[in-house]
Design a protein around this motif. Structure first.
Motif, short mmCIF file in Angstrom:
data_model
loop_
_atom_site.label_atom_id
_atom_site.label_comp_id
_atom_site.label_asym_id
_atom_site.label_seq_id
_atom_site.Cartn_x
_atom_site.Cartn_y
_atom_site.Cartn_z
N PHE A 1 51.14 44.75 33.41
CA PHE A 1 50.38 44.86 34.67
C PHE A 1 49.91 43.45 35.03
N SER A 2 50.35 42.93 36.15
CA SER A 2 49.90 41.59 36.53
C SER A 2 48.47 41.68 37.08
N ILE A 3 47.59 40.85 36.53
CA ILE A 3 46.17 40.98 36.82
C ILE A 3 45.72 39.94 37.85
N PRO A 4 45.06 40.37 38.93
CA PRO A 4 44.59 39.42 39.95
C PRO A 4 43.72 38.34 39.32
N PHE A 5 43.90 37.12 39.76
CA PHE A 5 43.19 35.93 39.27
C PHE A 5 43.57 35.57 37.83
N GLN A 6 44.55 36.30 37.30
CA GLN A 6 45.16 35.88 36.02
C GLN A 6 46.67 35.91 36.23
N SER B 1 35.97 39.25 39.57
CA SER B 1 37.09 39.55 38.68
C SER B 1 36.89 38.91 37.30
N LEU B 2 36.41 37.67 37.32
CA LEU B 2 36.18 36.95 36.06
C LEU B 2 35.11 37.67 35.22
N ASN B 3 34.05 38.13 35.91
CA ASN B 3 33.00 38.86 35.18
C ASN B 3 33.56 40.12 34.53
N THR B 4 34.46 40.79 35.25
CA THR B 4 35.08 42.00 34.68
C THR B 4 35.90 41.66 33.44
N MET B 5 36.72 40.56 33.55
CA MET B 5 37.55 40.16 32.40
C MET B 5 36.66 39.88 31.20
N VAL B 6 35.62 39.08 31.42
CA VAL B 6 34.75 38.66 30.32
C VAL B 6 34.07 39.89 29.70
N ARG B 7 33.53 40.74 30.56
CA ARG B 7 32.82 41.94 30.06
C ARG B 7 33.77 42.81 29.21
N ASP B 8 34.98 43.04 29.72
CA ASP B 8 35.92 43.91 28.99
C ASP B 8 36.35 43.28 27.67
N GLU B 9 36.52 41.96 27.67
CA GLU B 9 36.97 41.30 26.43
C GLU B 9 35.86 41.31 25.37
N ILE B 10 34.64 40.98 25.80
CA ILE B 10 33.59 40.93 24.75
C ILE B 10 33.19 42.33 24.27
N ASN B 11 33.50 43.34 25.08
CA ASN B 11 33.27 44.71 24.62
C ASN B 11 34.52 45.33 24.00
N ARG C 1 52.40 51.32 44.63
CA ARG C 1 51.22 51.12 45.47
C ARG C 1 49.95 51.69 44.84
N PHE C 2 50.12 52.79 44.11
CA PHE C 2 48.96 53.41 43.46
C PHE C 2 48.50 52.56 42.27
N VAL C 3 49.47 52.01 41.56
CA VAL C 3 49.16 51.11 40.43
C VAL C 3 48.36 49.93 40.99
N GLU C 4 48.86 49.38 42.11
CA GLU C 4 48.21 48.23 42.76
C GLU C 4 46.77 48.59 43.17
N TYR C 5 46.59 49.80 43.68
CA TYR C 5 45.26 50.25 44.10
C TYR C 5 44.29 50.27 42.92
N ILE C 6 44.76 50.80 41.80
CA ILE C 6 43.89 50.90 40.61
C ILE C 6 43.54 49.50 40.09
N ILE C 7 44.56 48.62 39.98
CA ILE C 7 44.32 47.26 39.49
C ILE C 7 43.35 46.53 40.43
N GLY C 8 43.56 46.74 41.74
CA GLY C 8 42.68 46.11 42.74
C GLY C 8 41.24 46.56 42.56
N LYS C 9 41.06 47.87 42.33
CA LYS C 9 39.71 48.43 42.14
C LYS C 9 39.07 47.83 40.88
N LEU C 10 39.90 47.66 39.85
CA LEU C 10 39.35 47.17 38.58
C LEU C 10 39.00 45.68 38.63
N TYR C 11 39.80 44.88 39.35
CA TYR C 11 39.67 43.43 39.19
C TYR C 11 39.31 42.64 40.44
#
Ligand SMILES: NC(=O)c1ccc[n+]([C@@H]2O[C@H](COP(=O)([O-])OP(=O)(O)OC[C@H]3O[C@@H](n4cnc5c(N)ncnc54)[C@H](OP(=O)(O)O)[C@@H]3O)[C@@H](O)[C@H]2O)c1
Length: 279
Positions: A147-152, A215-225, A268-278
């Motif tokens: 899954f290609s991650i926005p801003f990564q 997006s960065l805050n989400t990455m950091v939060r998910d990694e440290i948890n 498109r649905f995959v993109e929607y979920i990734i967009g919501k997450l990141y």
């Protein structure tokens, strides 16, 4: 020694995180493990070897971005052990920033470690495994290689590239008895987070500033948890015990479910979920 496996293993990037966990776990099982770090002193320093149960884990110097360093490290292990049975291509780091804010140099630096670093290692280790007509190569990819991650984007691209290389390599080297497996961890608690490089242009003047920071805050939060890196090490052990390992192993139940889902739901649905997450 009964069930002890004394195979020789080379793990790149074993000074912390996933690589260190893999090296330590394998050493405890009896494997003769050479882990690597750029920060290590020259290659013959005996004090760097630690005994772990029946096996050992010795940290040696290696920069996967430097051809000479790769050659020296591989030669060193061959000189000591005469063989390399398992190569774990783990060394890597992440950069973050929008596509537009990422310079070509920054993108190249990411690929130089995460993709060309693996390629350099393979070119030096494959001749040995081919000669032995056996060997296992484990390439530490990421769910970002699926899954290609926005801003990564560039980090994801480096892992997508690694996935492509591994799939083809697997077919090429099968006739020589060499196994190739991709391991795809999700967020894991390691130094990856503190070492992440933020692209220079991602500062105050970036038009992406707000969404990037979210997006960065989400990455950091998910990694440290995220889970401890030993969960990835356990997966590696299971792979090494299999006669016929799969093409890829996703680490973590929720990521496994996401990967299966990706096959069945529209892009498109995959993109929607990734967009919501990141973003
Ligand atoms: N943590 C996560 O959430 C996560 C998720 C999926 C995949 N991954 C992947 O897992 C792998 C390991 O990362 P980690 O999370 O364990 O991070 P980490 O704790 O930062 O470890 C990275 C390791 O790579 C080494 N390294 C970095 N650049 C190198 C280079 N040019 N040459 C040689 N070694 C180099 C570092 O060693 P020195 O600095 O001592 O040289 C260190 O031992 C990476 O490929 C990463 O992409 C991580």
């Amino acid at each position: 020694m009964g069930n002890v496996n004394e195979d020789v293993v080379l793990v790149t990037g074993a000074s912390s995180g996933i690589g260190k966990a893999i090296a330590e776990r394998l050493a405890r099982l009896g494997y003769r493990v050479y882990g690597t770090s750029r920060k290590q002193k020259p290659l013959d320093d005996k004090s760097l070897e630690k005994q772990y149960g029946p096996g050992f884990f010795k940290l040696i110097q290696l920069d996967v971005c430097n051809e000479e360093s790769v050659k020296n490290a591989v030669e060193y292990v061959l000189e000591k052990e005469g063989t390399i049975d398992v190569l774990v291509n783990n060394a890597g780091f992440g950069i973050a920033g929008s596509v537009e804010d990422t310079s070509t140099e920054e993108a190249q630096k990411q690929f130089d470690t995460n993709f060309f670093g693996v390629h350099r290692m393979l070119r030096h280790v494959l001749p040995v495994m081919r000669k032995n007509r056996k060997g296992t190569i484990i390439n530490i990819s990421s769910v970002a290689g699926i899954f290609s991650i926005p801003f990564q984007s560039v980090y994801s691209a480096s892992k997508y590239a690694l996935e492509a290389l591994s799939e083809a390599l697997r077919v090429e080297v099968k006739p020589f008895g060499i196994k190739v497996v991709l391991v795809e961890p999700g967020d894991t608690r390691t130094e990856f987070t503190s070492r992440r490089q933020i692209v220079t242009a991602a500062g105050e003047n970036s038009v992406y500033k707000e969404s990037f920071e979210r997006s960065l805050n989400t990455m950091v939060r998910d990694e440290i948890n995220g889970p401890e890196p030993d969960v990835v090490a356990k997966v590696v052990i299971k792979i090494l015990r299999r006669k016929n390992p799969p093409v890829r192993v996703v680490v973590g139940a929720s990521y496994k479910a996401m990967v299966i889902l990706k096959r069945f739901i529209p892009a498109r649905f995959v993109e929607y979920i990734i967009g919501k997450l990141y973003s």
